[in-house]
Design an enzyme around this catalytic site. Structure first.
Site, PDB file in Angstrom:
ATOM      1  N   ARG A  50      -1.726  -1.205   6.873  1.00 18.34           N
ATOM      2  CA  ARG A  50      -1.577  -2.558   7.419  1.00 18.34           C
ATOM      3  C   ARG A  50      -1.488  -2.473   8.930  1.00 18.34           C
ATOM      4  O   ARG A  50      -0.436  -2.134   9.481  1.00 18.34           O
ATOM      5  CB  ARG A  50      -0.324  -3.223   6.850  1.00 18.34           C
ATOM      6  CG  ARG A  50      -0.337  -3.389   5.336  1.00 18.34           C
ATOM      7  CD  ARG A  50       1.007  -3.869   4.848  1.00 18.34           C
ATOM      8  NE  ARG A  50       1.031  -4.049   3.390  1.00 18.34           N
ATOM      9  CZ  ARG A  50       2.105  -4.390   2.701  1.00 18.34           C
ATOM     10  NH1 ARG A  50       3.264  -4.586   3.336  1.00 18.34           N
ATOM     11  NH2 ARG A  50       2.046  -4.528   1.395  1.00 18.34           N
ATOM     12  N   ASP A  52      -1.205  -3.755  12.783  1.00 17.33           N
ATOM     13  CA  ASP A  52      -0.455  -4.834  13.421  1.00 17.33           C
ATOM     14  C   ASP A  52      -1.384  -5.809  14.135  1.00 17.33           C
ATOM     15  O   ASP A  52      -2.584  -5.536  14.334  1.00 17.33           O
ATOM     16  CB  ASP A  52       0.526  -4.260  14.445  1.00 17.33           C
ATOM     17  CG  ASP A  52       1.677  -3.513  13.789  1.00 17.33           C
ATOM     18  OD1 ASP A  52       1.965  -3.780  12.616  1.00 17.33           O
ATOM     19  OD2 ASP A  52       2.281  -2.662  14.472  1.00 17.33           O
ATOM     20  N   TYR A 111      -5.895   7.922  13.683  1.00 14.58           N
ATOM     21  CA  TYR A 111      -5.839   6.856  14.682  1.00 14.58           C
ATOM     22  C   TYR A 111      -6.323   7.381  16.029  1.00 14.58           C
ATOM     23  O   TYR A 111      -6.123   8.563  16.363  1.00 14.58           O
ATOM     24  CB  TYR A 111      -4.417   6.325  14.844  1.00 14.58           C
ATOM     25  CG  TYR A 111      -3.973   5.369  13.765  1.00 14.58           C
ATOM     26  CD1 TYR A 111      -4.162   3.993  13.889  1.00 14.58           C
ATOM     27  CD2 TYR A 111      -3.348   5.841  12.611  1.00 14.58           C
ATOM     28  CE1 TYR A 111      -3.749   3.120  12.902  1.00 14.58           C
ATOM     29  CE2 TYR A 111      -2.932   4.967  11.606  1.00 14.58           C
ATOM     30  CZ  TYR A 111      -3.135   3.614  11.766  1.00 14.58           C
ATOM     31  OH  TYR A 111      -2.723   2.747  10.788  1.00 14.58           O
ATOM     32  N   ARG A 202       2.037   3.730  18.479  1.00 16.39           N
ATOM     33  CA  ARG A 202       2.209   3.067  19.768  1.00 16.39           C
ATOM     34  C   ARG A 202       3.501   3.505  20.452  1.00 16.39           C
ATOM     35  O   ARG A 202       3.566   3.592  21.685  1.00 16.39           O
ATOM     36  CB  ARG A 202       2.175   1.551  19.581  1.00 16.39           C
ATOM     37  CG  ARG A 202       0.793   1.020  19.202  1.00 16.39           C
ATOM     38  CD  ARG A 202       0.860  -0.411  18.707  1.00 16.39           C
ATOM     39  NE  ARG A 202       1.553  -1.260  19.652  1.00 16.39           N
ATOM     40  CZ  ARG A 202       2.134  -2.410  19.319  1.00 16.39           C
ATOM     41  NH1 ARG A 202       2.127  -2.825  18.061  1.00 16.39           N
ATOM     42  NH2 ARG A 202       2.739  -3.136  20.238  1.00 16.39           N
TER      43      ARG A 202
END
Length: 262
Positions: A50, A52, A111, A202
């Protein structure tokens, strides 16, 4: 009911994340609405992760159960037609076994975070990179990143609203490279793990930027990790530099994909 896997690419800026939310635009909502145009009735899809609000994807994976036996090529083209004009595209589709699951069958996620390291603000790359104008010490950032690879309690680097049962995660790789991007020098942060905590990537990137800027030492990263406390984390990097680029499975459902042919 046949089950289909989809590889999905999207620009996260117009969306309030992946997960469906009432009265808010989401990627899941856009894909489910497109499915409903093909087969009437409510559809619920499951995704590998999921993302953001504002986070992009080049290799998100989801699955859906449909009533009809579609050819993957026809299904991909029909979905992409109904997804217009939303910045979402199905780049591959495949028929998978009924027990295959986009989330639970996955063995790794990858990522990429892009940091544009120049003084001028981005124009063509706006919304795709985090612009940092100050010089950054790549060697110091790599040294700090070394403290995070492996299995750790990542409480410091997860959101306070993270719903994961445990903060213990194994970060398999965290590579930082300087590349010449289309708009100038960039730092690419590549992270690989079986799964990630909410805001983990992040939080790590924002902390390592502080190391590169000289505000933190590389050892401060280890101190923050060992604190197991969210306030010990550095600033959280903005979402728009982050993309989910790949999801790995024991058997790649798209290995023999030909749905992207011209």
């Amino acid at each position: 009911m046949p089950r289909y896997a989809f590889k999905v690419e999207y620009d996260g800026r117009p969306f309030s994340g992946w997960q469906r939310q009432a009265d808010l635009p989401t990627v899941q909502g856009a894909v489910e609405a497109a499915l409903a145009r093909l087969e009437p009735g409510p559809h619920t899809i499951a995704a590998a992760g999921r993302t953001d609000a504002g986070v992009h994807a080049r290799g998100q994976v989801c699955h859906a159960d449909l009533a009809r036996d579609w050819s993957p090529f026809t299904l991909l083209n029909a979905l992409n037609h109904h997804l217009k004009p939303a910045p979402v595209a199905i780049v591959a589709a495949a028929l998978v076994p009924p027990d295959w699951h986009a989330r639970f069958s996955a063995v790794e996620r990858r990522y990429l975070y892009r940091l544009l390291n120049r003084r001028a603000r981005p124009t063509l790359e706006d919304g795709q990179v985090w612009q940092v104008p100050r010089p950054l010490d790549l060697d110091a950032m790599r040294e700090g990143a070394g403290h995070l690879v492996g299995r750790h309690d990542f409480t410091t680097f997860r959101s306070s609203i993270c719903q994961a049962k445990s903060p213990d995660k194994t970060l398999d790789a965290l590579d930082i490279d300087r590349v010449e991007g289309p708009g100038g020098p960039e730092l690419w942060f590549r992270l690989r793990a079986r799964s990630f905590l909410h805001n983990q990537v992040r939080s790590i990137v924002g902390t390592l930027e502080r190391v590169g800027a000289g505000a933190w030492t590389p050892d401060d990263v280890r101190t923050a990790l060992e604190a197991r406390s969210r306030p010990a984390c550095g600033p959280v990097a903005p979402p728009y530099g982050l993309s989910l680029v790949a999801v790995g499975y024991p058997d790649d459902p798209f290995a023999e994909d030909d749905t992207g042919r011209a």
